[in-house]
Structure formats: structure tokens, C-alpha cells
Design a protein around this motif. Sequence first.
Motif, PDB file in Angstrom:
ATOM      1  N   LEU A   7       0.832  -1.206   0.000  1.00 52.68           N
ATOM      2  CA  LEU A   7       0.000   0.000   0.000  1.00 52.68           C
ATOM      3  C   LEU A   7       0.860   1.246   0.000  1.00 52.68           C
ATOM      4  CD1 LEU A   7      -2.816  -1.075   2.477  1.00 52.68           C
ATOM      5  CD2 LEU A   7      -3.078  -0.579   0.051  1.00 52.68           C
ATOM      6  N   GLY A   8       1.953   1.201   0.769  1.00 56.33           N
ATOM      7  CA  GLY A   8       2.848   2.346   0.788  1.00 56.33           C
ATOM      8  C   GLY A   8       3.510   2.564  -0.555  1.00 56.33           C
ATOM      9  N   ALA A   9       3.934   1.457  -1.180  1.00 54.19           N
ATOM     10  CA  ALA A   9       4.552   1.562  -2.509  1.00 54.19           C
ATOM     11  C   ALA A   9       3.559   2.092  -3.520  1.00 54.19           C
ATOM     12  CB  ALA A   9       5.079   0.187  -2.949  1.00 54.19           C
ATOM     13  N   GLY A  10       2.309   1.618  -3.427  1.00 53.64           N
ATOM     14  CA  GLY A  10       1.287   2.070  -4.365  1.00 53.64           C
ATOM     15  C   GLY A  10       0.995   3.541  -4.196  1.00 53.64           C
ATOM     16  N   PHE A  47      -8.942  -8.677  -8.883  1.00 52.89           N
ATOM     17  CA  PHE A  47      -8.284  -8.874  -7.592  1.00 52.89           C
ATOM     18  C   PHE A  47      -8.658  -7.725  -6.671  1.00 52.89           C
ATOM     19  CE2 PHE A  47      -5.669 -11.024 -10.718  1.00 52.89           C
ATOM     20  CZ  PHE A  47      -5.386 -12.244 -10.114  1.00 52.89           C
ATOM     21  N   ALA A  48      -8.430  -7.927  -5.390  1.00 47.40           N
ATOM     22  CA  ALA A  48      -8.801  -6.923  -4.398  1.00 47.40           C
ATOM     23  C   ALA A  48      -7.939  -5.673  -4.513  1.00 47.40           C
ATOM     24  CB  ALA A  48      -8.692  -7.508  -2.995  1.00 47.40           C
ATOM     25  N   ALA A  49      -8.502  -4.551  -4.084  1.00 46.08           N
ATOM     26  CA  ALA A  49      -7.770  -3.281  -4.087  1.00 46.08           C
ATOM     27  C   ALA A  49      -6.595  -3.347  -3.117  1.00 46.08           C
ATOM     28  CB  ALA A  49      -8.713  -2.149  -3.698  1.00 46.08           C
ATOM     29  N   GLY A  50      -5.497  -2.680  -3.483  1.00 43.75           N
ATOM     30  CA  GLY A  50      -4.344  -2.583  -2.600  1.00 43.75           C
ATOM     31  C   GLY A  50      -3.346  -3.702  -2.716  1.00 43.75           C
ATOM     32  N   GLY A  51      -3.626  -4.704  -3.535  1.00 45.27           N
ATOM     33  CA  GLY A  51      -2.721  -5.832  -3.675  1.00 45.27           C
ATOM     34  C   GLY A  51      -1.701  -5.648  -4.775  1.00 45.27           C
ATOM     35  N   PRO A  52      -0.830  -6.646  -4.996  1.00 43.00           N
ATOM     36  CA  PRO A  52       0.260  -6.513  -5.963  1.00 43.00           C
ATOM     37  C   PRO A  52      -0.178  -6.474  -7.420  1.00 43.00           C
ATOM     38  CG  PRO A  52       0.224  -8.712  -5.017  1.00 43.00           C
ATOM     39  CD  PRO A  52      -0.758  -7.908  -4.241  1.00 43.00           C
ATOM     40  N   ASP A  54      -3.332  -4.919  -8.201  1.00 46.08           N
ATOM     41  CA  ASP A  54      -4.076  -3.665  -8.233  1.00 46.08           C
ATOM     42  C   ASP A  54      -3.146  -2.445  -8.303  1.00 46.08           C
ATOM     43  OD1 ASP A  54      -6.689  -2.116  -7.714  1.00 46.08           O
ATOM     44  OD2 ASP A  54      -5.452  -1.457  -6.034  1.00 46.08           O
ATOM     45  N   ILE A  55      -2.028  -2.496  -7.608  1.00 51.73           N
ATOM     46  CA  ILE A  55      -1.142  -1.332  -7.536  1.00 51.73           C
ATOM     47  C   ILE A  55      -0.584  -0.937  -8.908  1.00 51.73           C
ATOM     48  CG2 ILE A  55       1.115  -0.558  -6.676  1.00 51.73           C
ATOM     49  CD1 ILE A  55       0.376  -1.921  -4.018  1.00 51.73           C
ATOM     50  N   PRO A  56       0.004  -1.867  -9.682  1.00 49.89           N
ATOM     51  CA  PRO A  56       0.446  -1.468 -11.026  1.00 49.89           C
ATOM     52  C   PRO A  56      -0.700  -1.024 -11.922  1.00 49.89           C
ATOM     53  CG  PRO A  56       1.451  -3.552 -10.378  1.00 49.89           C
ATOM     54  CD  PRO A  56       0.391  -3.262  -9.372  1.00 49.89           C
ATOM     55  N   ALA A  57      -1.848  -1.687 -11.792  1.00 50.73           N
ATOM     56  CA  ALA A  57      -2.999  -1.308 -12.622  1.00 50.73           C
ATOM     57  C   ALA A  57      -3.380   0.148 -12.376  1.00 50.73           C
ATOM     58  CB  ALA A  57      -4.182  -2.224 -12.336  1.00 50.73           C
ATOM     59  N   ARG A  58      -3.377   0.556 -11.120  1.00 54.08           N
ATOM     60  CA  ARG A  58      -3.743   1.939 -10.787  1.00 54.08           C
ATOM     61  C   ARG A  58      -2.685   2.929 -11.265  1.00 54.08           C
ATOM     62  NH1 ARG A  58      -8.198   2.490  -7.680  1.00 54.08           N
ATOM     63  NH2 ARG A  58      -9.053   0.494  -6.954  1.00 54.08           N
ATOM     64  N   LEU A  59      -1.425   2.533 -11.209  1.00 57.38           N
ATOM     65  CA  LEU A  59      -0.375   3.410 -11.705  1.00 57.38           C
ATOM     66  C   LEU A  59      -0.511   3.601 -13.215  1.00 57.38           C
ATOM     67  CD1 LEU A  59       2.164   5.067 -11.415  1.00 57.38           C
ATOM     68  CD2 LEU A  59       3.500   2.949 -11.395  1.00 57.38           C
ATOM     69  N   PHE A  60      -0.746   2.532 -13.944  1.00 54.26           N
ATOM     70  CA  PHE A  60      -0.944   2.644 -15.386  1.00 54.26           C
ATOM     71  C   PHE A  60      -2.178   3.486 -15.703  1.00 54.26           C
ATOM     72  CE2 PHE A  60       2.139  -0.726 -15.829  1.00 54.26           C
ATOM     73  CZ  PHE A  60       2.691  -0.498 -17.077  1.00 54.26           C
ATOM     74  N   GLN A  70     -10.168  11.123 -21.860  1.00 57.59           N
ATOM     75  CA  GLN A  70     -11.021  10.529 -20.834  1.00 57.59           C
ATOM     76  C   GLN A  70     -10.149   9.825 -19.802  1.00 57.59           C
ATOM     77  OE1 GLN A  70     -14.339  10.797 -20.681  1.00 57.59           O
ATOM     78  NE2 GLN A  70     -14.753  11.678 -22.702  1.00 57.59           N
ATOM     79  N   ARG A  71     -10.677   9.687 -18.595  1.00 60.75           N
ATOM     80  CA  ARG A  71      -9.927   9.003 -17.545  1.00 60.75           C
ATOM     81  C   ARG A  71     -10.042   7.494 -17.688  1.00 60.75           C
ATOM     82  NH1 ARG A  71      -7.542  11.285 -13.677  1.00 60.75           N
ATOM     83  NH2 ARG A  71      -7.630   9.417 -12.380  1.00 60.75           N
ATOM     84  N   VAL A  72      -9.019   6.791 -17.183  1.00 54.60           N
ATOM     85  CA  VAL A  72      -9.056   5.341 -17.047  1.00 54.60           C
ATOM     86  C   VAL A  72      -9.307   5.043 -15.574  1.00 54.60           C
ATOM     87  CG1 VAL A  72      -7.788   3.182 -17.324  1.00 54.60           C
ATOM     88  CG2 VAL A  72      -7.437   5.061 -18.956  1.00 54.60           C
TER      89      VAL A  72
END
Length: 333
Positions: A7-10, A47-52, A54-60, A70-72
Amino acid sequence: MLRRHLLGAGAAALTAPLASTLAFPLASPALAQGAWPNQPVRLVVPFAAGGPTDIPARLFAEEISKALPQRVIVENRTGAGVVVGTDVVAKAPKDGQTLLYTTVAHASLRALFPRLPFDPQADLVPVALVGVIPMIVTVGKDFPARTLQELQQRGRAERGGIDYASSGNGGALHLATELLLRQMGVRGNHIPYRGTAAAMPDVLNGTIPLIVDVATSAVPYVQRGETRGLAVMDSRRLPQLPDVPTTAEAGFPGLEAYTWHMVMAPSGTPEPVIAAVNQAFNRVAADAGVQRRLSDLAMRLVSDSTPASAADWLRRETVKWEGLIREANIRVD
């Protein structure tokens, strides 16, 4: 501890400025004509939010949004492994407005779940292979084996076989360990847990000697000396663990296993839209700032993926894991 670390890394990845500007030209005809995206894009993560994953997906999603009209938006749809989220995208309109951000789990869906509400290969098409994270063969710090060869010798000497932990029956850790043991000619006793976090205490206290774990979670334990890394199941060593050899260096060439991240779209999505999505993900994957931030997850980004190369990767992985599931008679209750 791992969840807090991720979570901190994300959070850092999503808030820290990038080293380079990602505002790339909208070269694809689908983009230039304003055909895509004409509304916010849903990036479904099964997959659940905050996991390994989800974090790259949110960064992308965050970085691609900077270059699009438009937003992703990441949408976590969990349930039945990755089945629920994947089904959402498989049945979505074929316009590129709903995409899937999935993992190696996709390659074993057909073999593990014969009654799926969709066809993983026919109903979805690969858009881009985003990155790979290798598995690491690890044992408890007091386990006598210090190399894969020694693990093989001890495993063969055990009449009842060697016990190993995984994050769940039919999951990536389970399959990777079966692949390892079969190549070594060692019998294994699978002890599934509800997730890696539940399994690690028994590995740390020596109750279970072996776990093949994804590098994201394995690296911190090896770095602290709480477990011993015997080999990285990759063609190259990890920068985070420079002293841990690859499986090829350890005497087992071709023995590789990863969890990988891939973007997919509903089959029938127009090729110009597929090309535009591919371009967007490749541009972000090529950014040095993004690469640094995802290094905490031991993720090697792929910035030159094409829909064809991603499809080829998926075909090879599907053949490998479906074959193993059949040979080992692995079933999901």
C-alpha cells in the motif's frame, strides 16, 4: 506487513512525479478521430484493491489518463478467483471502453474451471503484456538445503516426499511448485493456505520447509534472512537478490515461472482501438520513473509488447499450465 508495504509503494507510485512526460501524440486513427475513448475507460482488475496486481494497474491508469481525453478508472471485481471480473469484460461491448488487467491465472482458467460462463481464449484478446514477476524457490532459514541440487537430493531421500506450502489450490504458487518438483523428480505434499500471508508463519518457524513464492512477497523475507532463496525461476537474476542464482544457473535450464500482468479486451474490438490501447500501455511501461516505482514489486516491465507477441506469450503459458494441471490431476474444489 506485506500489505502495508505494498500500500505504501502504491501510494508513492501514484503521487510521486514521473521522470518524464507521458503526454504522447494520439497517433492511432481511433484516437485521432475521437472514436476512442469517448467516455471513461473501465480497467477491470479481478483482484482486491491494494494488492500486488491492483497497484500497477492503478499506476498505469493514472498515467494513461494524463494523455487521453477521458480518464481510465480501475474497477475491482473479485469473486471465484478471477472468474467474476474476467466475465464482466468478456461480455462487455466491443469498443475498448472496458478492459481487463489480469495475470497468469488467465492461462489456467480453462483447465481448472471447465464450466466457465465464457471462453478465456475465444472471448478475450490480448492487447499488451505489461510486465513479469518471477517466482523464487525459498526454504526456511534452518532447512539444510542451500542449493536446488541439495533440495533435490533431500526431496528424493524423503520417503513420503517433501511438504510445501502455497497460497491456495490451483493458484500460481501451487502450479509453479509442481512444475519445479516434477522437473527435479521429487514427490511433493501440497499444503494449501488461504493466501501467502497465512502460509509464511509456518515456513518461517520450520513447520513447512518449502514455498515457491512470487518475488514481490519473497524478496523482503530473503533480504532479512528469514528465508533462504535457492533460485529465481527466471532467465536473469533479480537486482534485489543479486546472490540468488537463476534456475538455469542452478542446473535446471528452462525451468521458469512467473506471475505476469496482461491487458485484454473483448474479442471483436476494432484493431485501431486495440492498437491505441497497446500504444498507451507501452508508453507508460517505457517510462523510467514508472519502472523505478514498480521495482518495489520486483516487476520487470515490457515496453515493446504487441497484440501478436502478447497472444503468443499467452498461448505458450496456456499450453504449459494446462498440461501441468492435467498431468498432476490438479482440481479446484
